[in-house]
Design a protein around this motif. Sequence first.
Motif: not given
Length: 126
Positions: A2-3, A25-28, A93-97
């Motif tokens: 997962a990424q 990517s890597g998971r749904t 710094v902006y992070y996606c989660a």
Amino acid sequence: QAQLVESGGGLVQAGGSLRLSCAASGRTFSNYAMGWFRQAPGKEREFVAAITWSGSSTNYADSVKGRFTISRDNAKNTVYLQMNSLKPEDTAVYYCAADSTSRLRVGVFPTKYDYWGQGTQVTVSS
């Protein structure tokens, strides 16, 4: 594996706009609620915006409400953060989660999210 990979950060003048993207990517990830957080130097990570799996519901921090818009394109496994009327205090710094335990929770606490990207720098000059 997962990424989450963020992009779109950069240097912009106050009043300008940027659009951040988060490619999953890597998971749904289309089944997960997603969020954006930010962290400025010397400060704790703070909630910015979140969106349900379908995009039908969103949640925003008061500090960005009316200026930022979160959206998603599940066909592209991508979440966006459109940032308008940027202010110097938006510098971070902006992070996606991703919250893999819920489709519907638009949570504000970082502990509710279990997948994180590496972050992208946003700098707003005055």
